[in-house]
Every structure is written in structure tokens, then in C-alpha cells.
Design an enzyme around this catalytic site. Structure first.
Site, PDB file in Angstrom:
ATOM      1  N   HIS A 173       0.844  -1.209   0.076  1.00 18.22           N
ATOM      2  CA  HIS A 173      -0.103   0.102   0.149  1.00 18.22           C
ATOM      3  C   HIS A 173       1.015   1.179   0.133  1.00 18.22           C
ATOM      4  O   HIS A 173       2.085   1.358   0.619  1.00 18.22           O
ATOM      5  CB  HIS A 173      -1.070  -0.099   0.974  1.00 18.22           C
ATOM      6  CG  HIS A 173      -0.312  -0.031   2.742  1.00 18.22           C
ATOM      7  ND1 HIS A 173      -0.072   1.045   3.149  1.00 18.22           N
ATOM      8  CD2 HIS A 173      -0.094  -1.034   3.253  1.00 18.22           C
ATOM      9  CE1 HIS A 173       0.675   0.821   4.282  1.00 18.22           C
ATOM     10  NE2 HIS A 173       0.471  -0.527   4.652  1.00 18.22           N
ATOM     11  N   ASP A 221      -0.324   4.375   1.166  1.00 18.46           N
ATOM     12  CA  ASP A 221      -0.518   5.326   2.148  1.00 18.46           C
ATOM     13  C   ASP A 221       0.266   5.115   3.423  1.00 18.46           C
ATOM     14  O   ASP A 221       0.758   3.816   3.852  1.00 18.46           O
ATOM     15  CB  ASP A 221      -1.949   5.583   2.406  1.00 18.46           C
ATOM     16  CG  ASP A 221      -2.736   4.005   2.743  1.00 18.46           C
ATOM     17  OD1 ASP A 221      -2.315   2.971   2.388  1.00 18.46           O
ATOM     18  OD2 ASP A 221      -3.499   4.191   3.613  1.00 18.46           O
ATOM     19  N   ASP A 229       6.131   1.020   7.582  1.00 17.88           N
ATOM     20  CA  ASP A 229       5.007   0.418   6.954  1.00 17.88           C
ATOM     21  C   ASP A 229       4.394   1.479   6.021  1.00 17.88           C
ATOM     22  O   ASP A 229       3.823   2.472   6.154  1.00 17.88           O
ATOM     23  CB  ASP A 229       3.974   0.566   8.308  1.00 17.88           C
ATOM     24  CG  ASP A 229       2.613   0.059   8.250  1.00 17.88           C
ATOM     25  OD1 ASP A 229       2.237  -0.603   6.934  1.00 17.88           O
ATOM     26  OD2 ASP A 229       1.809   0.297   8.696  1.00 17.88           O
ATOM     27  N   GLU A 284      -5.212   1.949   2.972  1.00 18.08           N
ATOM     28  CA  GLU A 284      -5.176   0.856   3.564  1.00 18.08           C
ATOM     29  C   GLU A 284      -5.059   0.845   5.081  1.00 18.08           C
ATOM     30  O   GLU A 284      -5.695   0.235   5.906  1.00 18.08           O
ATOM     31  CB  GLU A 284      -3.687  -0.041   3.250  1.00 18.08           C
ATOM     32  CG  GLU A 284      -3.566  -1.566   4.118  1.00 18.08           C
ATOM     33  CD  GLU A 284      -2.975  -1.313   5.338  1.00 18.08           C
ATOM     34  OE1 GLU A 284      -3.182  -2.377   6.226  1.00 18.08           O
ATOM     35  OE2 GLU A 284      -2.553  -0.161   5.747  1.00 18.08           O
ATOM     36  N   GLU A 285      -4.731   2.301   5.358  1.00 16.81           N
ATOM     37  CA  GLU A 285      -4.725   2.556   6.865  1.00 16.81           C
ATOM     38  C   GLU A 285      -5.732   3.173   7.537  1.00 16.81           C
ATOM     39  O   GLU A 285      -5.842   3.880   8.690  1.00 16.81           O
ATOM     40  CB  GLU A 285      -3.449   3.516   6.947  1.00 16.81           C
ATOM     41  CG  GLU A 285      -1.914   3.054   6.554  1.00 16.81           C
ATOM     42  CD  GLU A 285      -1.603   1.923   7.574  1.00 16.81           C
ATOM     43  OE1 GLU A 285      -2.400   1.742   8.499  1.00 16.81           O
ATOM     44  OE2 GLU A 285      -0.277   1.661   7.499  1.00 16.81           O
ATOM     45  N   GLU A 316       4.197  -6.486   3.759  1.00 10.90           N
ATOM     46  CA  GLU A 316       4.071  -5.716   5.110  1.00 10.90           C
ATOM     47  C   GLU A 316       5.538  -6.098   6.047  1.00 10.90           C
ATOM     48  O   GLU A 316       6.186  -7.063   5.513  1.00 10.90           O
ATOM     49  CB  GLU A 316       3.075  -6.153   5.850  1.00 10.90           C
ATOM     50  CG  GLU A 316       1.623  -5.634   5.261  1.00 10.90           C
ATOM     51  CD  GLU A 316       1.279  -4.340   5.813  1.00 10.90           C
ATOM     52  OE1 GLU A 316       2.194  -3.821   6.458  1.00 10.90           O
ATOM     53  OE2 GLU A 316      -0.079  -3.854   5.469  1.00 10.90           O
ATOM     54  N   HIS A 364       3.940   3.164  12.701  1.00  8.83           N
ATOM     55  CA  HIS A 364       3.152   4.133  13.348  1.00  8.83           C
ATOM     56  C   HIS A 364       3.817   4.967  14.345  1.00  8.83           C
ATOM     57  O   HIS A 364       3.065   5.673  15.127  1.00  8.83           O
ATOM     58  CB  HIS A 364       1.818   3.574  13.696  1.00  8.83           C
ATOM     59  CG  HIS A 364       1.064   2.880  12.622  1.00  8.83           C
ATOM     60  ND1 HIS A 364      -0.153   2.360  12.992  1.00  8.83           N
ATOM     61  CD2 HIS A 364       1.328   2.414  11.300  1.00  8.83           C
ATOM     62  CE1 HIS A 364      -0.746   1.779  11.646  1.00  8.83           C
ATOM     63  NE2 HIS A 364       0.384   2.098  10.700  1.00  8.83           N
TER      64      HIS A 364
END
Length: 368
Positions: free
Chosen positions: A76, A78, A112, A142-143, A171, A345
């Protein structure tokens, strides 16, 4: 693509670690993936061995060499929002450092999962004649809530583009193959009673007390470990939220418990629902979130060769990832990417250069 703005230029021939830093420098918080999607699309359309398709801010690029086997490499574009703590390194643009003899990249998305996306792009550039046909998938949203997922949208709009024998989601896994994933569901059990002044409690009927049996069943429940294709998946059944009552002097006439069930990929969603209905026989279950598990597909020839190329024993994935979407579509999938998922994150999100390069090496060996 906005014709008035030139997209960021991506050089896909860069070292994968340097390409990671370049990607991080293009901010792409969910809902703002457009500039990065433009850059990825432009770079991929310059590669004559790929057929490129765009849907919103998701891009699919495919080789069509006529091989008997096709694999998907997906990631992903984003990220979660940028850190708000002053002085955080896990932001944009990226910061390069050398720590304990290793080069490291700090910045939002390094782990990520722009390190994984950089590996995808470098492979797309380098593998003009892979030993299998490859579908590269770069998707948005995705987030955020799952119903906004760009991968989900691609599967609805163009499922034929994602057909494959095996898929790898890049991932972060610290460079270890994590097969499939547990499924997850959330449901609520509500009890009703009769309100009364707490000074005259005998007149009322306490709904909170009625949840005692539900909590007792949860406390007595023994979660299982289930082996699927050689991997041990640990299940879990837990209360995650509880609430009820309206004031300090009122017997509550309503109380609820939210329960989360993490289940192994030996079960379908329906079978998992049947199991919790048995555990809570006699109660009405209000299902509020349902996400299927994913079988790892390690029994497939492509998977066995992939595991050999990585050179490490595969592990189960306990959390839920988009491998479940592929599995539900009939494509066995694993997680494999650079970086430590525990850093995702965080305010100091980072990935080591050599981890990105090693991920690239393993996939290139498998696909060459």
C-alpha cells in the site's frame, strides 16, 4: 493525474534503500496518495515489459510472458498521519543516519510500508524476464476503514487483474515469511434490566449483574493453538470493552460487552461464528466486524521455493492483514517485508538499509 502538476520523478534503478528514502519524501497520508500514485504510475509506464492499469490511486502492473505460474507482489502507498511530537524523526522528509555500524532511514512509512514498496518498484524495473509472471499491486487507503481499501476496490472492479497462484504482501516482518493470518471478528452481547433508584435496588433489575455469566464464560474459555500447514496459530477470545448504567444512583437497565475473537485459518467466517454462538449459547450476538482468516498456502510449489529463497523458517501471522483479501479470492498469500512491525506508526519509525536490500535479494532470487 493532474495535468497542471508534474509528478515526482522516481528513478527505479536506484538502490532499494535509496528508493525507500525517495518514497518517504513524498508525503502520502491516507486520502492524499495522489502525488505518490502519479509518480509510481509514471515510472512504471516507462517499463515496456509491463502492462499498467490505474484505478483511482491504485496501480496494477503486470508482465504477460505466458508462464504457467503467476505471483502477486502487493503493497500500500498510504501512511498514517505524521507525528505531532516536536523533534520526532519518523516524519517527512526522511532522515539518513548511521547507527551501530548500520545505515538507517527514519521517516513516516519507512517500515509501514515504503521499504516494501521500494522493493516492489526495484524488482519491477530489474525483472524484465522473470521466471514467473508477476503482478505488481500498489494500492491506496489501507490505513483507514476497510470499506475504503484500494485493494478491495480493485478486487471489485477488476478481479481478473489480481488472479494468481500465490501472493506476497510486503508488510514489515523483519525479513521472515509470515504465512496467512488469523481472522478476527467483534460482536456485542447486550443485557437489559429494569431501572430503579439505587436506594431501592430491589425494585429494579440490574443489567450489569446479568453480564457476570458472560464474563465467567470468557474467563473459563481456553483458547486453542491450531496447526495449519505446519504453522501454529494461537487463537483468542477476549472482552475488549464493557459499558452500562446512566448515573451513580440508578440501577442500570442496560449493559453491554464487546468481544473480540481471533481465529485460526482452519475456519471460515461462518464456522468461526458458529463456534462463538456455541460458547455463548442462549445469548443474542450482534456481529459488528467480520474479517476472514487466510491460509498460508505453504503447500504450493511457489511458496516452497519462496521459503527456500528466504532461508528462514516461516512463522504464523497472528494479526489481520490484506493477505486475507487474497485468500478470500482464492489466492494463497504470505506476509514478507523489511522492517520491524513494532515500529509501524511510531514517532521514530525507521528501517535499516540492509534490511531493505536483503528483502530485495530474496525476492529477486526467487523470481529470477
Amino acid at each position: 493525474m493532474d495535468s497542471t502538476t508534474s509528478p515526482v520523478a522516481l528513478d527505479l534503478s536506484l538502490d532499494p534503500a535509496d528508493l525507500t528514502a525517495t518514497l518517504v519524501d513524498v508525503e502520502s497520508v491516507s486520502d492524499h496518495e495522489g502525488p505518490l500514485a502519479d509518480a509510481v504510475e509514471t515510472a512504471l509506464r516507462q517499463l515496456p515489459h509491463l502492462d499498467v492499469h490505474r484505478d483511482g490511486d491504485s496501480i496494477v502492473a503486470r508482465t504477460n510472458l505466458g508462464h504457467d505460474e503467476r505471483v502477486v507482489l502487493a503493497g500500500h502507498l498510504d501512511t498514517v498521519p505524521l507525528p505531532t511530537v516536536e523533534g520526532s524523526l519518523g516524519t517527512v522528509p526522511s532522515v539518513r543516519r548511521r547507527e551501530s555500524g548500520r545505515d538507517v532511514i527514519y521517516g513516516r512509512g519507512t517500515t509501514d510500508m515504503k521499504g516494501g514498496v521500494a522493493v516492489q518498484l526495484a524488482l519491477a524495473h530489474a525483472l524484465a524476464e522473470p521466471n514467473r509472471d508477476i503482478t505488481f499491486v500498489f494500492y491506496d487507503h489501507e490505513e483507514v476503514a476497510s470499506d475504503a481499501s484500494g485493494l478491495g476496490r480493485l478486487m471489485r472492479n477488476s478481479p481478473e487483474l489480481l488472479e494468481a497462484d500465490f501472493a506476497v504482501l510486503l508488510e514489515p516482518t523483519n525479513g521472515t515469511v509470515e504465512g496467512g493470518c488469523n481472522g478476527t471478528m467483534r460482536f456485542r452481547i447486550t443485557a437489559t434490566g429494569k431501572a430503579a433508584h439505587s436506594g431501592r435496588a430491589w425494585i429494579g433489575e440490574n443489567a450489569v449483574h446479568k453480564q457476570a455469566d458472560v464474563l465467567a464464560r470468557l474467563s473459563a474459555y481456553e483458547p486453542r493453538t491450531i496447526t495449519v500447514e505446519g504453522l501454529d496459530y494461537r487463537e483468542g477470545l477476549n472482552a475488549i470493552r464493557i459499558g452500562g448504567g446512566v448515573a451513580g444512583n440508578v440501577i442500570p437497565d442496560n449493559a453491554w460487552v464487546d468481544i473480540n475473537y481471533r481465529f485460526a485459518p482452519d475456519k471460515t467466517l461462518q464456522q468461526a461464528q458458529e463456534h462463538v454462538r456455541e460458547v455463548f449459547d442462549g445469548y443474542d450476538l450482534d456481529f459488528q466486524d467480520l474479517s476472514p482468516a487466510a491460509r498460508p498456502g505453504l503447500d504450493r510449489p511457489a511458496a516452497a521455493q519462496f521459503v527456500a529463497a528466504v532461508g528462514q523458517e516461516p512463522m504464523p501471522k497472528y494479526g489481520w492483514t490484506d493477505v486475507a483479501r487474497f485468500s478470500e479470492a482464492g489466492v494463497p498469500a504470505v506476509n514478507f517485508g523489511p522492517g520491524d512491525a513494532m515500529l509501524a506508526h511510531t514517532d521514530d519509525e525507521h528501517v535499516f538499509d540492509d534490511a531493505v536490500r536483503e528483502c530485495y535479494r530474496a525476492l529477486a532470487q526467487w523470481l529470477s
